[in-house]
Design a protein around this motif. Structure first.
Motif, PDB file in Angstrom:
ATOM      1  N   ILE A 152     -37.901  32.566 -11.079  1.00  0.00           N
ATOM      2  CA  ILE A 152     -39.163  32.015 -10.579  1.00  0.00           C
ATOM      3  C   ILE A 152     -40.200  33.116 -10.768  1.00  0.00           C
ATOM      4  CG2 ILE A 152     -40.340  30.924  -8.662  1.00  0.00           C
ATOM      5  CD1 ILE A 152     -37.865  29.418  -9.603  1.00  0.00           C
ATOM      6  N   LEU A 153     -41.195  32.870 -11.595  1.00  0.00           N
ATOM      7  CA  LEU A 153     -42.145  33.904 -11.989  1.00  0.00           C
ATOM      8  C   LEU A 153     -43.559  33.528 -11.544  1.00  0.00           C
ATOM      9  CD1 LEU A 153     -42.594  36.536 -13.684  1.00  0.00           C
ATOM     10  CD2 LEU A 153     -43.075  35.037 -15.627  1.00  0.00           C
ATOM     11  N   SER A 154     -44.107  34.285 -10.589  1.00  0.00           N
ATOM     12  CA  SER A 154     -45.509  34.057 -10.214  1.00  0.00           C
ATOM     13  C   SER A 154     -46.413  34.738 -11.242  1.00  0.00           C
ATOM     14  CB  SER A 154     -45.782  34.610  -8.815  1.00  0.00           C
ATOM     15  OG  SER A 154     -45.798  36.024  -8.801  1.00  0.00           O
ATOM     16  N   PHE A 155     -47.609  34.156 -11.447  1.00  0.00           N
ATOM     17  CA  PHE A 155     -48.530  34.726 -12.440  1.00  0.00           C
ATOM     18  C   PHE A 155     -49.948  34.271 -12.125  1.00  0.00           C
ATOM     19  CE2 PHE A 155     -47.872  30.516 -14.066  1.00  0.00           C
ATOM     20  CZ  PHE A 155     -49.043  30.193 -14.767  1.00  0.00           C
ATOM     21  N   GLY A 156     -50.891  34.927 -12.770  1.00  0.00           N
ATOM     22  CA  GLY A 156     -52.287  34.541 -12.654  1.00  0.00           C
ATOM     23  C   GLY A 156     -52.774  33.882 -13.931  1.00  0.00           C
ATOM     24  N   PHE A 157     -53.377  32.700 -13.817  1.00  0.00           N
ATOM     25  CA  PHE A 157     -53.854  31.992 -15.003  1.00  0.00           C
ATOM     26  C   PHE A 157     -54.897  32.814 -15.772  1.00  0.00           C
ATOM     27  CE2 PHE A 157     -52.023  28.225 -12.998  1.00  0.00           C
ATOM     28  CZ  PHE A 157     -51.545  27.526 -14.087  1.00  0.00           C
ATOM     29  N   LYS A 158     -55.660  33.634 -15.073  1.00  0.00           N
ATOM     30  CA  LYS A 158     -56.703  34.391 -15.773  1.00  0.00           C
ATOM     31  C   LYS A 158     -56.114  35.455 -16.689  1.00  0.00           C
ATOM     32  CE  LYS A 158     -57.813  37.866 -12.198  1.00  0.00           C
ATOM     33  NZ  LYS A 158     -58.906  38.346 -11.323  1.00  0.00           N
ATOM     34  N   TYR A 159     -54.824  35.726 -16.539  1.00  0.00           N
ATOM     35  CA  TYR A 159     -54.157  36.690 -17.420  1.00  0.00           C
ATOM     36  C   TYR A 159     -53.324  35.996 -18.496  1.00  0.00           C
ATOM     37  CZ  TYR A 159     -55.380  39.845 -13.601  1.00  0.00           C
ATOM     38  OH  TYR A 159     -56.054  40.558 -12.632  1.00  0.00           O
ATOM     39  N   GLY A 160     -53.352  34.676 -18.519  1.00  0.00           N
ATOM     40  CA  GLY A 160     -52.624  33.936 -19.546  1.00  0.00           C
ATOM     41  C   GLY A 160     -51.300  33.389 -19.066  1.00  0.00           C
ATOM     42  N   LEU A 161     -50.859  32.304 -19.695  1.00  0.00           N
ATOM     43  CA  LEU A 161     -49.566  31.698 -19.378  1.00  0.00           C
ATOM     44  C   LEU A 161     -48.420  32.602 -19.822  1.00  0.00           C
ATOM     45  CD1 LEU A 161     -50.165  27.996 -20.461  1.00  0.00           C
ATOM     46  CD2 LEU A 161     -49.655  28.762 -18.140  1.00  0.00           C
ATOM     47  N   PRO A 162     -47.330  32.683 -19.060  1.00  0.00           N
ATOM     48  CA  PRO A 162     -46.151  33.420 -19.518  1.00  0.00           C
ATOM     49  C   PRO A 162     -45.575  32.781 -20.778  1.00  0.00           C
ATOM     50  CG  PRO A 162     -46.032  32.987 -17.164  1.00  0.00           C
ATOM     51  CD  PRO A 162     -47.167  32.163 -17.693  1.00  0.00           C
ATOM     52  N   ALA A 163     -45.325  33.588 -21.780  1.00  0.00           N
ATOM     53  CA  ALA A 163     -44.852  33.053 -23.060  1.00  0.00           C
ATOM     54  C   ALA A 163     -43.453  32.457 -22.965  1.00  0.00           C
ATOM     55  CB  ALA A 163     -44.872  34.161 -24.118  1.00  0.00           C
ATOM     56  N   ASP A 164     -42.655  32.920 -22.008  1.00  0.00           N
ATOM     57  CA  ASP A 164     -41.267  32.470 -21.938  1.00  0.00           C
ATOM     58  C   ASP A 164     -41.038  31.413 -20.867  1.00  0.00           C
ATOM     59  OD1 ASP A 164     -41.777  34.182 -19.865  1.00  0.00           O
ATOM     60  OD2 ASP A 164     -39.883  35.276 -19.995  1.00  0.00           O
ATOM     61  N   ALA A 165     -42.109  30.800 -20.358  1.00  0.00           N
ATOM     62  CA  ALA A 165     -41.961  29.804 -19.291  1.00  0.00           C
ATOM     63  C   ALA A 165     -41.395  28.499 -19.849  1.00  0.00           C
ATOM     64  CB  ALA A 165     -43.301  29.549 -18.620  1.00  0.00           C
ATOM     65  N   ASP A 166     -40.388  27.963 -19.180  1.00  0.00           N
ATOM     66  CA  ASP A 166     -39.864  26.639 -19.509  1.00  0.00           C
ATOM     67  C   ASP A 166     -40.620  25.553 -18.764  1.00  0.00           C
ATOM     68  OD1 ASP A 166     -37.321  27.240 -21.160  1.00  0.00           O
ATOM     69  OD2 ASP A 166     -37.094  28.545 -19.421  1.00  0.00           O
ATOM     70  N   LEU A 167     -41.031  25.846 -17.536  1.00  0.00           N
ATOM     71  CA  LEU A 167     -41.787  24.908 -16.709  1.00  0.00           C
ATOM     72  C   LEU A 167     -42.894  25.684 -16.003  1.00  0.00           C
ATOM     73  CD1 LEU A 167     -38.695  23.141 -15.105  1.00  0.00           C
ATOM     74  CD2 LEU A 167     -40.210  22.108 -16.801  1.00  0.00           C
ATOM     75  N   LYS A 179     -27.375  25.540 -21.128  1.00  0.00           N
ATOM     76  CA  LYS A 179     -28.558  26.402 -21.137  1.00  0.00           C
ATOM     77  C   LYS A 179     -28.418  27.324 -19.937  1.00  0.00           C
ATOM     78  CE  LYS A 179     -33.647  26.230 -20.847  1.00  0.00           C
ATOM     79  NZ  LYS A 179     -33.935  27.193 -21.908  1.00  0.00           N
ATOM     80  N   THR A 180     -28.145  28.581 -20.181  1.00  0.00           N
ATOM     81  CA  THR A 180     -27.731  29.480 -19.105  1.00  0.00           C
ATOM     82  C   THR A 180     -28.887  30.146 -18.378  1.00  0.00           C
ATOM     83  OG1 THR A 180     -27.478  31.308 -20.691  1.00  0.00           O
ATOM     84  CG2 THR A 180     -25.523  29.948 -20.208  1.00  0.00           C
ATOM     85  N   HIS A 181     -30.079  30.172 -18.981  1.00  0.00           N
ATOM     86  CA  HIS A 181     -31.224  30.833 -18.360  1.00  0.00           C
ATOM     87  C   HIS A 181     -32.474  29.958 -18.494  1.00  0.00           C
ATOM     88  CE1 HIS A 181     -28.469  34.128 -19.434  1.00  0.00           C
ATOM     89  NE2 HIS A 181     -28.968  34.765 -18.394  1.00  0.00           N
ATOM     90  N   SER A 182     -33.334  30.018 -17.493  1.00  0.00           N
ATOM     91  CA  SER A 182     -34.628  29.347 -17.583  1.00  0.00           C
ATOM     92  C   SER A 182     -35.633  30.091 -16.715  1.00  0.00           C
ATOM     93  CB  SER A 182     -34.538  27.878 -17.149  1.00  0.00           C
ATOM     94  OG  SER A 182     -34.200  27.789 -15.771  1.00  0.00           O
ATOM     95  N   THR A 183     -36.915  29.841 -16.994  1.00  0.00           N
ATOM     96  CA  THR A 183     -37.996  30.463 -16.231  1.00  0.00           C
ATOM     97  C   THR A 183     -38.953  29.381 -15.750  1.00  0.00           C
ATOM     98  OG1 THR A 183     -37.884  32.539 -17.481  1.00  0.00           O
ATOM     99  CG2 THR A 183     -39.939  32.082 -16.306  1.00  0.00           C
ATOM    100  N   VAL A 184     -39.165  29.349 -14.435  1.00  0.00           N
ATOM    101  CA  VAL A 184     -40.147  28.454 -13.839  1.00  0.00           C
ATOM    102  C   VAL A 184     -41.331  29.319 -13.419  1.00  0.00           C
ATOM    103  CG1 VAL A 184     -40.663  26.859 -11.961  1.00  0.00           C
ATOM    104  CG2 VAL A 184     -38.411  26.824 -13.053  1.00  0.00           C
ATOM    105  N   ALA A 185     -42.482  29.116 -14.046  1.00  0.00           N
ATOM    106  CA  ALA A 185     -43.669  29.907 -13.760  1.00  0.00           C
ATOM    107  C   ALA A 185     -44.549  29.186 -12.757  1.00  0.00           C
ATOM    108  CB  ALA A 185     -44.438  30.179 -15.055  1.00  0.00           C
ATOM    109  N   ILE A 186     -44.955  29.900 -11.725  1.00  0.00           N
ATOM    110  CA  ILE A 186     -45.812  29.346 -10.683  1.00  0.00           C
ATOM    111  C   ILE A 186     -47.116  30.144 -10.697  1.00  0.00           C
ATOM    112  CG2 ILE A 186     -46.066  28.869  -8.227  1.00  0.00           C
ATOM    113  CD1 ILE A 186     -43.868  27.241  -9.538  1.00  0.00           C
ATOM    114  N   GLY A 187     -48.216  29.460 -11.006  1.00  0.00           N
ATOM    115  CA  GLY A 187     -49.469  30.179 -11.215  1.00  0.00           C
ATOM    116  C   GLY A 187     -50.546  29.857 -10.208  1.00  0.00           C
TER     117      GLY A 187
END
Length: 289
Positions: free
Chosen positions: A170-185, A244-252
């Motif tokens: 679960i990856l938090s991020f800021g939209f003003k810095y761009g979407l995470p390139a490896d986000a699945d959702l 599929k053994t790994h995934s990333t959910v990005a919450i912005g």
């Protein structure tokens, strides 16, 4: 000695039956895999694994006809090693028709066909492997399996009972810095009021209880959290079925400091209860402003 050495697998079988797929699946689940190992090197490999203080508790060696004439040594070598190791032999097979079709699809010759046909090479390989097939502890017929189904079958057979079937970040991020390139959702928390505009909360982050309580108390926050967990359940189950053994959910949120951090932590805590899922929470842009 078996307890000290851990588990050992010898992966062998017909060319085109899926040895590489099995090796990759084992690596994904923490095995140390050595490909194209001559039978004579099995004992040195296991002795080395036993000297490094349990850092290689599960070792798999792929042994096949690429080893040349030394392949005939494999049954005797395996039998000698069984007494000192928790060793199993896995034999991968498929029908001649399926093996021919797979080779034709990749347009590669069989390693034993020489000047003959694909079928000649397959029949010669069956002859050479007949003895080791008789010694196999596990035989997997891959004739009707695709690579994802074979990987899932491998996980079912050789994964620890308590090992996670899927690892989610679960990856938090800021939209003003761009979407995470490896986000699945991607989830967008900008529908919630921004604590940045609250003088008492601006200097804090979503890791602080005051901010977390503020964010999660906003209209729609609890509803989103509950609904998102339920929406993720079939996705996670599907990931597990498809190996599929790994995934990333990005919450912005806007800056990745308040709302996304608080929601990521809350989401991670709820997802931890799903069987077979390992969750970690990371904050990409926290402290970046």
């Amino acid at each position: 000695m078996a307890e000290e050495r851990g588990e050992v697998l010898i992966i062998t079988g017909m060319s085109g039956a899926g040895r590489t797929t099995v090796g990759n699946a084992l690596e994904d689940h923490g095995w140390y895999v050595v490909d194209n190992l001559p039978p004579a090197m099995l004992r040195p490999l296991l002795e080395l694994a036993g000297r490094i203080d349990g850092q290689l508790p599960r070792v798999a060696a792929i042994v096949d006809v690429r080893g040349g004439d030394r392949l005939s040594e494999l049954p005797a070598t395996a039998q000698q090693l069984r007494d000192a190791n928790n060793l199993r032999i896995v034999f991968l097979d498929a029908s001649d028709e399926v093996l021919v079709r797979r080779y034709e699809q990749v347009r590669r010759p069989h390693p034993l066909q020489g000047d003959g046909t694909l079928l000649d090479g397959i029949r010669e390989e069956r002859r050479q492997l007949a003895a080791i097939r008789e010694e196999a502890d596990v035989t997997i017929d891959t004739s009707t399996l695709n690579i994802h189904q074979l990987a899932s079958r491998t996980a079912d057979l050789f994964e620890d009972d308590d090992a996670p079937r899927h690892r989610m970040t679960i990856l938090s991020f800021g939209f003003k810095y761009g979407l995470p390139a490896d986000a699945d959702l991607v989830g967008d928390m900008r529908f919630l009021p921004n604590p940045f505009w609250n003088d008492d909360l601006r200097h804090l982050t979503g890791e602080d209880e005051a901010v977390s309580n503020y964010v999660l108390a906003q209209p729609g926050a609890a509803e989103f959290l509950d609904a998102y967990v339920e929406a993720l359940r079939p996705v996670i189950e599907g990931y597990q079925r498809e190996n599929k053994t790994h995934s990333t959910v990005a919450i912005g949120c806007t800056g990745g400091k308040h709302r996304s951090v608080a929601m990521s932590l809350a989401l991670g805590a709820l997802l931890q209860t799903i069987p077979g899922l390992q969750v970690r929470v990371r904050h990409r842009d926290l402290g970046r402003e």
